[in-house]
Design an enzyme around this catalytic site. Structure first.
Site: not given
Length: 734
Positions: A633, A697, A700
Site C-alpha cells: 500500500q 488505516g 491514504e
C-alpha cells in the site's frame, strides 16, 4: 499454530487474480447479453436542440437507442439521486434525464446492440444539434468569483495581524492541477434481467450497498428487487465511492429491453467521471527568528461543478502538526461547467499538505534551519483545533527513523551543492498526516463441524487486501489455519458495510469479524463445557480460547476439546453468528496516522530531466495487520506521489471546455523506469485507545507529503522553487 495478524501474509485472492479466475464487472455474461455504447456531449454547456437516432436504429443488430426523450421512467427528486457520499449541497447529475448539457463528455444517449462493435459503429450515426451557452472551465480565470463554503478548523487568535508582524514571513500560492484516477479496470456494469422486474447488477464500485440503495431510489425499486455484486475491483482510488453513470445506463437498458445489458466505458469516457479538483493553495507562515511559528494561514480555492458543491479538508492539516498561537483556514469553491469532482486518494490532504510542506521548506530556508529541525521546533503534541491529545503519535520517531535510514545527516544544505557526475542531487523531506477513521461494519461467520469457516460481509476489496485481512483476523480469532477460512465480500445481500474508502475498512471490518468470532467462541465454549466427561467441565466460558482447531483452557492447552467433537456432541452441523460492530464515540482524543517522507532526486543540469532515485517513507499507523500488503500500500502510494510531483495533469482547452489528454498515452503517469528505490519503515506505535487491535488505516497516509518532499528535493538540487505542479522540465529550464 502461528498467529497471522501482524505477519507478511500473501493475498488469499492472489491465485484467482493471477490465473484469471477472478471476474470483474465487465466480464460476467448471461444468455442474450446485449451491449451498450455511450454517446457523449461535445459542448460544455447548453441544451440539446435536436437528437436524431433514426440512422443508428436502421443498423442491423441495433436494439434501441435510449435518450432523455426515449427511456423508462427515472426519479424526479434530488433525494433519490443522492448516494451515501454525495455532497450535502447541490443536485446530483442524472444521466439521460433531460436536454440540458452540464459538461463536455456528458452522456446523452446509449446505443444498445447485439454486439459491442455494432453499438460502437451505430453510436457514430447519432446526430446531435446543440444550443450552446456561455461557459467557464478555468479555475484561475474565475478565482475572483470563488465563494467560501467552510472553515476546516475554527480560527485561533488573530492570524492576519500575527502573520504581518512576524519577524520571518512566507506567503505563496501553490497550484495543484486536476488529476484523474485512471484505474486499470475500466468502469463497467453488467445488469442481468432476472424477470419480474428484478435485476442482478455486477458493478465496478467501492460500495455495493450504496449502489443498491441508489438504484432502488432512482428506479423506484424495493431492496429485494436489485442485488449488486462487485467481487473484484481493478483499482478505484476513490473514483468508485459514488455510483458512476454507467450503472444507471446499464440498469435503464436492462429494464427497457428486459434482457441483460453490459456497458463498459472507454478510457476517454472515464474522464467525464470524478477527479481530484484543481486547487490553488495559498499558505502563509509567520515565525520568530528561532523558528517557532507565530501564525499559520491556509486558503484553498478549488474547482467544483455548477450543480454540486464538492469540498474536502485541504487547509486545516497544520492543526495536527505544528504549534501556532494564531491560525486561520478557509476553503473556497469556484463553480465551473465541469462534472463534479470526487475523492481521490487522501482527498484534501494530498493537495493541502503538499502546499503546507513546501511552505515549511521555504520557511526553513528563510530561517537557515534544517527542515527536520524546523518541524521538531514546531511539533504539536495536541490537535490544536480541538485542544485534544492523540490516541497515539509517533511522528518524532518517524522523523528519526526516516532520517537515519535516508542518511539525512550527510545533507549539505546549500542548493546545487551536491552532484553525481552531470546530475545535480537534491534531498528533500516532508511530513504526512491523515485521519484514523473507523465505521460501523457487520460480519457473519458460519463455522462447520469439519473446522471450516466462511466469513461474509458486504465490504468491497478494491485491491487493498480486505479479503486477506478478514481471513487473517478470522483465522486467529477462531484458532484455525488460514486455509480453512473462506471469505465472501461485495454482495449487497451480505451483512452491512459502508463504501470502502478513507482508510477505514481494515480496522472496521477486522473488529466486526472479531465480534462475530467472539460469539462463535462463546457458543463453542458452552458446547465443550457441557460435553460428558469434558476436560473443560469446571472451566468458566470466559477462560476458554480457540486454538489449533480446539476449544482449550487459556494458559493450558492440554485441557482441550476439538471443535468437531464439541459440535458433534451438541448435534450441530454449523454455528452461524453475525455481529454489527460500532465504535464508541470518543471525543477526548484525536485520531491520526503520520509519516515522514525523505526523497532524493537527480536532475540533469542541462536538460532539466528529473529522476526520483530514492524515497524513504517512515509511517506510524498503529498496529500493522499485514506487513506485506501494508508495505505494498505504501509503495503504491509513493509511486502515485511521484506522479503528482512530476507527471500528472489533466489538461483542458478552455476555449472549448474539453479535456485534451483523456488517455493514458498523453495523461502522464509514472512507469517502471520512473520508480527506483522505495524503502518503507513501519514505526512501532501501540495504541490501546483507538480500538481493540490498535489498528489504523494505511491506504491514504502513504501519498501524503510525497509530492512536497520531491518538490523540496528539486529546489535543493537546482536552487529553483517550483510551486506549480507537476514539476516538468520546461518549468526548470524557464
Amino acid at each position: 499454530m502461528n498467529a497471522y495478524v501482524g505477519t507478511p501474509t500473501s493475498r488469499v485472492d492472489g491465485r484467482a487474480k493471477v490465473t484469471g479466475a477472478a471476474k470483474y464487472a465487465g466480464e460476467f455474461s448471461a444468455d442474450g447479453l446485449a451491449h451498450g455504447f455511450v454517446v457523449t456531449a461535445t459542448i460544455p454547456r447548453g441544451r440539446i436542440a435536436r437528437l436524431d437516432t433514426s440512422e443508428a436504429l436502421r443498423v442491423k443488430g441495433v436494439l434501441d437507442v435510449l435518450t432523455h426523450a426515449h427511456r423508462p421512467p427515472l426519479a424526479d427528486k434530488d433525494e433519490a439521486w443522492k448516494d451515501e457520499v454525495a455532497p450535502d449541497e447541490g443536485s446530483p447529475f442524472r444521466p439521460l434525464y433531460d436536454e440540458s448539457i452540464k459538461f463536455n463528455g456528458q452522456p446523452i444517449a446509449l446505443v444498445v446492440a447485439d454486439d459491442l462493435e455494432i453499438a460502437k459503429f451505430a453510436a457514430t450515426l447519432v446526430h446531435v444539434e446543440y444550443q450552446e451557452q456561455e461557459f467557464a472551465t478555468d479555475l484561475e480565470a474565475r478565482r475572483g468569483k470563488a465563494a467560501e463554503v467552510k472553515q476546516p478548523s475554527k480560527p485561533r487568535g488573530d492570524a492576519v495581524t500575527a502573520l504581518a508582524s512576524a519577524p520571518v514571513q512566507h506567503e505563496a500560492d501553490y497550484f495543484v492541477p486536476t488529476e484523474h484516477h485512471n484505474p486499470m479496470e475500466l468502469y463497467a456494469t453488467t445488469a442481468v434481467w432476472d424477470g419480474g422486474g428484478r435485476l442482478t447488477v455486477y458493478d465496478k464500485t467501492q460500495g455495493v450497498q450504496n449502489v443498491q440503495k441508489f438504484l432502488c431510489g432512482v428506479f423506484g425499486k424495493n431492496p429485494e428487487d436489485i442485488r449488486v455484486l462487485s467481487p473484484y475491483v481493478g483499482g478505484a482510488f476513490g473514483s468508485g465511492l459514488r455510483p458512476q453513470y454507467q450503472v444507471v445506463l446499464a440498469t435503464l437498458a436492462a429494464l427497457a429491453l428486459k434482457r441483460p445489458v453490459r456497458v463498459v466505458l472507454t478510457r476517454q469516457q472515464m474522464y467525464g467521471l470524478g477527479y481530484r479538483p484543481a486547487t490553488i493553495e495559498h499558505v502563509g507562515l509567520g515565525a520568530k527568528s528561532d523558528g517557532t511559528l507565530e501564525a499559520v494561514t491556509h486558503e484553498a480555492t478549488a474547482v467544483t461543478s455548477r450543480y454540486e458543491d464538492f469540498a474536502r479538508n485541504d487547509a486545516g492539516w497544520a492543526e495536527q502538526l505544528y504549534k501556532s498561537p494564531n491560525s486561520r483556514y478557509s476553503h473556497k469553491l469556484v463553480r465551473l461547467d465541469v462534472s463534479t469532482p470526487c475523492d481521490m486518494r487522501a482527498p484534501g490532504a494530498a493537495s493541502g499538505v503538499c502546499a503546507l510542506e513546501c511552505a515549511m521548506d521555504e520557511l526553513a530556508v528563510a530561517l537557515n534551519l534544517d527542515p527536520v529541525e524546523l518541524r521538531l521546533k514546531c511539533y504539536s503534541d495536541r490537535d490544536q483545533s480541538e485542544d485534544l491529545p492523540y490516541t497515539s503519535k509517533q511522528l518524532r520517531e518517524c522523523y528519526a527513523r526516516g532520517a537515519e535510514a535516508f542518511g539525512w545527516s550527510r545533507r549539505n544544505p546549500a542548493p546545487r551543492s551536491m552532484r553525481d557526475g552531470k546530475d545535480l542531487v537534491g534531498w528533500g523531506m516532508a511530513t504526512g498526516v491523515w485521519e484514523a477513521l473507523q465505521m460501523p461494519v457487520a460480519a457473519r461467520i458460519v463455522l462447520t463441524a469439519n473446522g471450516h469457516a466462511e466469513v461474509s460481509c458486504a465490504a468491497s476489496d478494491i485491491g487493498t487486501g480486505t479479503y486477506t485481512i478478514v481471513a487473517q483476523v478470522a483465522a486467529d480469532a477462531l484458532g484455525l489455519p488460514i486455509e480453512n477460512i473462506s471469505v465472501k465480500l461485495a454482495d449487497s445481500t451480505l451483512p452491512q458495510a459502508p463504501v470502502e474508502g478513507g482508510s477505514w475498512m481494515a480496522a472496521s471490518s477486522a473488529h466486526a469479524v472479531l465480534g462475530a468470532a467472539e460469539d462463535v467462541r462463546q457458543e463453542l465454549a458452552r458446547l465443550a463445557i457441557a460435553m460428558p466427561d469434558s476436560s473443560l467441565a469446571d472451566i468458566d466460558a470466559a477462560d476458554v480460547i480457540l486454538a489449533d482447531g480446539t476449544i482449550a483452557k487459556d494458559g493450558d492447552k492440554s485441557r482441550a476439546v476439538s471443535i468437531a467433537d464439541a459440535m458433534r456432541s451438541g448435534k450441530l452441523e454449523r454455528i452461524e453468528k453475525q455481529k454489527l460492530n460500532q465504535f464508541a464515540e470518543d471525543k477526548s482524543h484525536a485520531r491520526n496516522t503520520h509519516s515522514a517522507v525523505f526523497a532524493e532526486v537527480k536532475v540533469d543540469e542541462q536538460l532539466g530531466v528529473i529522476r526520483v532515485t530514492r524515497v524513504v517513507s517512515a509511517v506510524a499507523a498503529g498496529r500493522i495487520l499485514n506487513t506485506k500488503t501494508g508495505r505494498s500500500q505504501i509503495m503504491g502510494s509513493v509511486a502515485w506521489g511521484i506522479g503528482m510531483a512530476l507527471h500528472e495533469e489533466t489538461v483542458t482547452d478552455h476555449r472549448f471546455g474539453r479535456i485534451m489528454n483523456a488517455n493514458i498515452a498523453e495523461y502522464h503517469i509514472p512507469v517502471n523506469a520512473d520508480i527506483h528505490d522505495i524503502e518503507v519503515i513501519f514505526v512501532e506505535e501501540r495504541d490501546d485507545r483507538i480500538n481493540r487491535l490498535g489498528v489504523k488505516g494505511l491506504g491514504e497516509i502513504g501519498i501524503v507529503g510525497v509530492p512536497a518532499a520531491i518538490a523540496n528535493a528539486v529546489y535543493h538540487a537546482t536552487g529553483k522553487r517550483i510551486r506549480r505542479f507537476p514539476i516538468t522540465l520546461d518549468k526548470l529550464l524557464d
